[in-house]
Design an enzyme around this catalytic site. Structure first.
Site, PDB file in Angstrom:
ATOM      1  N   TYR A 145       0.404  -9.896  -2.968  1.00 11.45           N
ATOM      2  CA  TYR A 145      -0.046  -8.982  -1.912  1.00 11.45           C
ATOM      3  C   TYR A 145      -1.496  -8.607  -2.204  1.00 11.45           C
ATOM      4  O   TYR A 145      -1.776  -7.811  -3.095  1.00 11.45           O
ATOM      5  CB  TYR A 145       0.856  -7.753  -1.896  1.00 11.45           C
ATOM      6  CG  TYR A 145       0.650  -6.796  -0.740  1.00 11.45           C
ATOM      7  CD1 TYR A 145      -0.267  -7.049   0.291  1.00 11.45           C
ATOM      8  CD2 TYR A 145       1.386  -5.616  -0.666  1.00 11.45           C
ATOM      9  CE1 TYR A 145      -0.440  -6.163   1.332  1.00 11.45           C
ATOM     10  CE2 TYR A 145       1.226  -4.719   0.379  1.00 11.45           C
ATOM     11  CZ  TYR A 145       0.315  -4.998   1.378  1.00 11.45           C
ATOM     12  OH  TYR A 145       0.145  -4.107   2.412  1.00 11.45           O
ATOM     13  N   LYS A 173       0.458 -12.422   0.963  1.00  9.38           N
ATOM     14  CA  LYS A 173       0.257 -11.530   2.090  1.00  9.38           C
ATOM     15  C   LYS A 173      -1.206 -11.122   2.050  1.00  9.38           C
ATOM     16  O   LYS A 173      -1.647 -10.414   1.138  1.00  9.38           O
ATOM     17  CB  LYS A 173       1.166 -10.308   2.000  1.00  9.38           C
ATOM     18  CG  LYS A 173       0.938  -9.318   3.144  1.00  9.38           C
ATOM     19  CD  LYS A 173       1.841  -8.100   3.061  1.00  9.38           C
ATOM     20  CE  LYS A 173       1.535  -7.127   4.205  1.00  9.38           C
ATOM     21  NZ  LYS A 173       2.383  -5.913   4.157  1.00  9.38           N
TER      22      LYS A 173
END
Length: 304
Positions: A145, A173
């Site tokens: 992330y 992400k």
């Protein structure tokens, strides 16, 4: 390395919804509402759920509440054959490894969403070493992330590419705060067997145009089917349709993020009668009525 074979596969494509944690009037986790939300977004075409992400207010949940959230999402994903990722890890590599190891007891979990170390600001080589160690300890693949406006740690395309090349890292992400040179460079030369999922809701469409294979999007609690259609349009090369969808969804996302996530999303879900309260836990405060009204107006204009 812990074996990954007993775990459900993670699908690094399509729309994944990082579920909010609904609270009842007494402040407890409203598990029935959480389960209903999970079924709603899957019914609308999402391929997966994310439990214990930032949108879930995971930092404000105690251990029993986190277990309850994951148990609920795991049961739904098992019943529906959907993909499940769980937020785990942390800035301390050893503690992060222990947190990831706990996922071994949950065969429904297909991946762990792990934020780039926040606050400590290691060198790029340290970030790569951190994820290499976590991938060795994890029973499931990692989704890195990257969200520098929360972690305080911007990373260039070369470092992001090095993370994507690590064994045990399946996807990223990407929430860089916009479309910059590093996003373009990364998506133009991805490592093998590595995918990028859009993480900045307002920029989901241009990231998919550049090659992102889907998104992990809090805004997709609402107008879920439109986000699913957006991903499908870009995948099919239907640029005109994708642009039309993307512009409208970007306006919705901007309204939903007018106050800190997830307060407006929760306000809208409550206004729709889908969660019992709009409550969030301190230090967050509930969304103001004007912000909720503006988001509802964007939803109405989308016909959603």
């Amino acid at each position: 390395m812990t074996t990954r074979t007993p775990h459900a596969p993670f699908r690094p494509y399509g729309i994944h919804v990082p579920l909010v944690t609904p609270f009842a009037a007494d402040g407890s986790v409203a598990r029935d509402a959480l389960e209903a939300l999970a079924h709603d977004v899957l019914d609308a075409g999402a391929v997966g759920l994310v439990a214990l992400g930032t949108t879930a207010e995971a930092a404000s949940l105690d251990h029993a509440e986190r277990d309850a959230v994951v148990d609920t999402c795991a049961r739904v994903c098992r019943e529906r054959g959907a993909s499940l990722a769980v937020g785990a890890g942390g800035s301390d590599t050893r503690a992060g490894g222990r947190a990831l190891a706990e996922l071994a007891r949950r065969p429904e979990v297909g991946a762990a969403l792990v934020t780039v170390p926040a606050f400590v600001r290691p060198a790029p080589a340290g970030v790569v070493a951190h994820f290499a160690r976590l991938a060795e300890d994890s029973p499931v693949p990692l989704v890195v992330y990257h969200i520098p406006y929360r972690t305080g740690l911007p990373l260039d395309a070369a470092t992001l590419r090095a993370l994507g090349a690590l064994p045990g890292v399946a996807a990223m992400k990407y929430a860089g705060g916009g479309i910059d040179q590093d996003a373009v460079a990364l998506l133009g030369d991805l490592p093998a067997d590595f995918a990028v999922l859009a993480g900045d809701d307002a920029f989901a469409s241009p990231l998919m145009a550049l090659g992102a294979t889907g998104g992990i999007l809090a805004s997709a609690h609402l107008a879920t089917g439109r986000f699913v259609a957006l991903e499908a349009a870009w995948r099919a090369g239907e640029a005109t349709r994708a642009r039309e969808l993307g512009h409208g969804l970007a306006r919705l996302s901007a309204a939903l993020f007018a106050e800190p996530n997830p307060v407006v999303v929760k306000g809208v879900l409550h206004a729709q009668g889908r969660i019992p309260t709009p409550d969030v836990r301190l230090p967050q405060l509930p969304a103001g009525p004007d912000a909720v009204a503006a988001a509802l107006k964007e939803l109405a204009e989308l016909g959603a």
